[in-house]
Design an enzyme around this catalytic site. Structure first.
Site, PDB file in Angstrom:
ATOM      1  N   TYR A  19      19.202 -25.811 -45.942  1.00 52.10           N
ATOM      2  CA  TYR A  19      20.642 -25.960 -45.701  1.00 52.10           C
ATOM      3  C   TYR A  19      20.965 -26.915 -44.554  1.00 52.10           C
ATOM      4  CZ  TYR A  19      20.490 -21.934 -48.744  1.00 52.10           C
ATOM      5  OH  TYR A  19      20.229 -21.093 -49.796  1.00 52.10           O
ATOM      6  N   ALA A  20      20.105 -27.900 -44.300  1.00 48.66           N
ATOM      7  CA  ALA A  20      20.379 -28.903 -43.266  1.00 48.66           C
ATOM      8  C   ALA A  20      21.257 -29.993 -43.870  1.00 48.66           C
ATOM      9  CB  ALA A  20      19.079 -29.471 -42.710  1.00 48.66           C
ATOM     10  N   ASN A  21      22.491 -29.610 -44.159  1.00 51.18           N
ATOM     11  CA  ASN A  21      23.475 -30.477 -44.803  1.00 51.18           C
ATOM     12  C   ASN A  21      24.833 -30.208 -44.176  1.00 51.18           C
ATOM     13  OD1 ASN A  21      21.615 -31.124 -47.151  1.00 51.18           O
ATOM     14  ND2 ASN A  21      21.893 -28.932 -47.472  1.00 51.18           N
ATOM     15  N   ASP A  29      19.875 -33.080 -46.392  1.00 48.99           N
ATOM     16  CA  ASP A  29      18.423 -32.982 -46.249  1.00 48.99           C
ATOM     17  C   ASP A  29      17.784 -33.660 -47.460  1.00 48.99           C
ATOM     18  OD1 ASP A  29      18.388 -31.095 -48.407  1.00 48.99           O
ATOM     19  OD2 ASP A  29      18.543 -29.418 -47.018  1.00 48.99           O
ATOM     20  N   HIS A  80      41.762 -41.260 -43.648  1.00 50.37           N
ATOM     21  CA  HIS A  80      41.952 -39.874 -43.230  1.00 50.37           C
ATOM     22  C   HIS A  80      41.616 -38.925 -44.379  1.00 50.37           C
ATOM     23  CE1 HIS A  80      44.831 -36.517 -41.813  1.00 50.37           C
ATOM     24  NE2 HIS A  80      43.669 -36.396 -41.187  1.00 50.37           N
TER      25      HIS A  80
END
Length: 130
Positions: free
Chosen positions: A119-121, A28, A20
């Protein structure tokens, strides 16, 4: 041999070991990957596999409590921002890009995609299944 789900043994192990609040980064191809987290490089060519493909699979396999993104994604990459909002029913947590990069240091793993859009993260924060 595993019959379904994610076949990549490195990803399967990381998912099985999560507790958890542990985190996994989906990155990217340009995001700096710090020392510390396990680096799982899936990139084959520019765009393959895509951020959305990898994220969709992980959301199917993992209990996710919340998702963190760089706030810059809202304007610089509306497509992936909308994808995340649709794929995940809860509000996204956003931080500035420098804070995001600092947060990757605490991740259990960083999965590098072939994605080449700004910003493809995202950071997936593990939830619990009960």
């Amino acid at each position: 041999m595993k019959k379904n789900g994610i076949l990549n043994s490195h990803i399967a192990k990381v998912l099985a070991d999560l507790g958890h609040t542990d985190t996994i980064v989906i990155a990217d191809c340009g995001l700096p990957i710090p020392e510390g987290p396990v680096k799982i490089d899936l990139s084959l060519t520019i765009g393959t596999p895509s951020f959305q493909e990898v994220t969709s699979l992980l959301l199917q396999e993992m209990a996710v409590e919340h998702i963190t993104v760089a706030s810059e994604i809202q304007e610089a990459n509306e497509r992936d921002h909308l994808f995340l909002k649709k794929a995940f029913s809860k509000p996204l947590h956003d931080v500035d890009h420098e804070t995001f990069k600092d947060m990757t240091k605490q991740a259990k793993a960083v999965i590098r995609t072939g994605e080449a859009t700004p910003y493809a993260n995202c950071i997936l924060h593990a939830g619990v299944i009960f």
